[in-house]
Design a protein around this motif. Sequence first.
Motif, mmCIF file in Angstrom:
data_model
loop_
_atom_site.group_PDB
_atom_site.id
_atom_site.type_symbol
_atom_site.label_atom_id
_atom_site.label_comp_id
_atom_site.label_asym_id
_atom_site.label_seq_id
_atom_site.Cartn_x
_atom_site.Cartn_y
_atom_site.Cartn_z
ATOM 1 N N LEU A 47 27.635 50.066 42.032
ATOM 2 C CA LEU A 47 27.655 48.611 42.105
ATOM 3 C C LEU A 47 28.894 48.092 41.395
ATOM 4 O O LEU A 47 29.207 48.532 40.287
ATOM 5 C CB LEU A 47 26.414 48.009 41.433
ATOM 6 C CG LEU A 47 25.040 48.502 41.899
ATOM 7 C CD1 LEU A 47 23.946 47.763 41.131
ATOM 8 C CD2 LEU A 47 24.873 48.291 43.393
ATOM 9 N N ALA A 48 29.599 47.158 42.016
ATOM 10 C CA ALA A 48 30.810 46.609 41.408
ATOM 11 C C ALA A 48 31.064 45.215 41.962
ATOM 12 O O ALA A 48 30.444 44.789 42.948
ATOM 13 C CB ALA A 48 32.007 47.519 41.686
ATOM 14 N N GLU A 49 31.990 44.531 41.316
ATOM 15 C CA GLU A 49 32.341 43.189 41.777
ATOM 16 C C GLU A 49 33.184 43.237 43.045
ATOM 17 O O GLU A 49 33.064 42.371 43.908
ATOM 18 C CB GLU A 49 33.084 42.448 40.661
ATOM 19 C CG GLU A 49 32.211 42.157 39.446
ATOM 20 C CD GLU A 49 33.012 41.735 38.228
ATOM 21 O OE1 GLU A 49 34.220 42.034 38.186
ATOM 22 O OE2 GLU A 49 32.423 41.124 37.315
ATOM 23 N N THR A 50 34.052 44.258 43.172
ATOM 24 C CA THR A 50 34.992 44.316 44.287
ATOM 25 C C THR A 50 34.993 45.699 44.941
ATOM 26 O O THR A 50 34.683 46.701 44.288
ATOM 27 C CB THR A 50 36.423 44.004 43.821
ATOM 28 O OG1 THR A 50 36.875 45.081 42.975
ATOM 29 C CG2 THR A 50 36.485 42.688 43.055
ATOM 30 N N PRO A 51 35.391 45.779 46.214
ATOM 31 C CA PRO A 51 35.533 47.099 46.850
ATOM 32 C C PRO A 51 36.545 47.993 46.144
ATOM 33 O O PRO A 51 36.374 49.219 46.119
ATOM 34 C CB PRO A 51 35.997 46.744 48.273
ATOM 35 C CG PRO A 51 35.464 45.364 48.514
ATOM 36 C CD PRO A 51 35.555 44.678 47.181
ATOM 37 N N GLN A 52 37.606 47.415 45.568
ATOM 38 C CA GLN A 52 38.602 48.221 44.871
ATOM 39 C C GLN A 52 37.996 48.935 43.670
ATOM 40 O O GLN A 52 38.333 50.085 43.377
ATOM 41 C CB GLN A 52 39.781 47.353 44.425
ATOM 42 C CG GLN A 52 40.906 48.138 43.752
ATOM 43 C CD GLN A 52 41.474 49.220 44.645
ATOM 44 O OE1 GLN A 52 41.862 48.938 45.787
ATOM 45 N NE2 GLN A 52 41.543 50.459 44.159
ATOM 46 N N ALA A 77 27.505 48.825 46.730
ATOM 47 C CA ALA A 77 27.292 47.392 46.944
ATOM 48 C C ALA A 77 28.268 46.649 46.059
ATOM 49 O O ALA A 77 28.542 47.064 44.928
ATOM 50 C CB ALA A 77 25.858 46.996 46.626
ATOM 51 N N THR A 78 28.806 45.562 46.577
ATOM 52 C CA THR A 78 29.746 44.747 45.806
ATOM 53 C C THR A 78 29.268 43.304 45.785
ATOM 54 O O THR A 78 28.457 42.886 46.615
ATOM 55 C CB THR A 78 31.163 44.817 46.404
ATOM 56 O OG1 THR A 78 31.126 44.432 47.779
ATOM 57 C CG2 THR A 78 31.731 46.225 46.303
ATOM 58 N N GLY A 79 29.784 42.572 44.792
ATOM 59 C CA GLY A 79 29.415 41.163 44.667
ATOM 60 C C GLY A 79 28.840 40.864 43.302
ATOM 61 O O GLY A 79 29.417 41.242 42.266
#
Length: 466
Positions: A315-320, A341-343
């Motif tokens: 899980l992260a804020e961004t795809p990068q 999953a991102t966001g």
Amino acid sequence: MAVQVSVIATSSLGDRSYLATDGQVAVVVDPQRDVDRVLALAGEFGVRVTHVVETHIHNDYVSGGLQLARLTGAEYLVSAYDEVGFDRMPVADGDAVVVSEELRIRVVATPGHTFHHLSYVLDEASDGGWSPVGVFTGGSLLFGTTGRTDLLGQQHAHELAHHQHASARRLADLLPDGAEVWPTHGFGSFCSASQADAPESTIGREKQANQVLRLAADDFVTETLAGLDAHPAYYAHMGVANAAGPAPVDLSPVARADAGQLRDRIAAGEWVVDLRHRKAYAASHLAGTVSLGLDGPMSTWLGWLIDWGVPITLLAETPQQVADAQRELVRIGIDRPAARATGTPDQWATDHADLRELTVADFPALAAAQAGNTPAGLPAPQVILDVRMTNEWRAGHIDGAVHIPLPDLPQRLADVPPGTVWVHCGSGYRAAAAASLLANAGREVVAIDDMFGQAEQSGVTMAPTA
């Protein structure tokens, strides 16, 4: 041009790879598995990689040497005495390989970190002969320390420590004081017996600063073995993979998981890892996840904590950020996460009941609580849990604290006494990971996000030193 050596650092694992070039061709030493970084650097210099060398069969990461050699057509130099499952150029003590008219490498047997460990002296052409520029020392002579000697098993640690002492002395005798030392380990790697004490070094400096060149053999062995702490459990898989011949890396994006799938994966006992900074995790996170931020050594702790082979979702804020995590994980042989999953946490939750906060405090708050004045909004500590490593604990700890090193916590959750747990480490990173594991087990927990060096001066009661 003169021979130029460039560092390719992998700070998350505490390692360095190197590219040495004369402006036309290049030698690459101990490359990490994501070899696109090496190819990009060679492209910047406009040079062709003709030789790839391994100082040893690595225990802390999966090597990219075989794949790099295949992609470039380079000779792949590996100890003749290591049993491997692929074609290589076998080399041994005393071998010299002329790379170009300007560049040569000499093989020096330096057992200690492993039995068949090699160092490589880099020579440049000089007045019709060769002059040593420096030496690639792998896990032998490091900056102010040496590579640890217990990775092949405790039964070999004493013998290898004696070898390590002799190998370091041999390099010091063989090379001039001005020769550069280029180790692979020692910058946070658990392959190092202790941490590097400088960003660069020479043989002359090591003679002054390194205990291996200052202590008699028996004293060095005693001191080295006494200082060794636990090493990551995933190391058991690295040497096997490297000897067999690692597969090429696949860094393409993995499948996305929606909120329902995330809930199912957590319910199934899979690892769902939140890569955001621990402060963001504390503010709001998906219940059942584990905090291992990309700002710290995520792959080391994740690889150490999990049961090997368990599905992992990122899980992260961004795809990068997910891509960065995938790159970190392939280096230790975790090739394909199960999902991503991102966001934001709101997007990862099926409903608000899936979201949770993590209570955070600092050492002044703990000191106040110890004095009977727990700050408002915080539950009083009934258990103080220290999740640092054993050597850190022995160097000083809080009076009355319970010690369970973070790598042991998943199997020892039942050993944490009942009551509200305040958990700390050395900086806050491991405390957040531990707090998430405890919360997932249903415990009321407070994560201390503070530097341990602040504890005593904040008024926290420390245990008497021995």
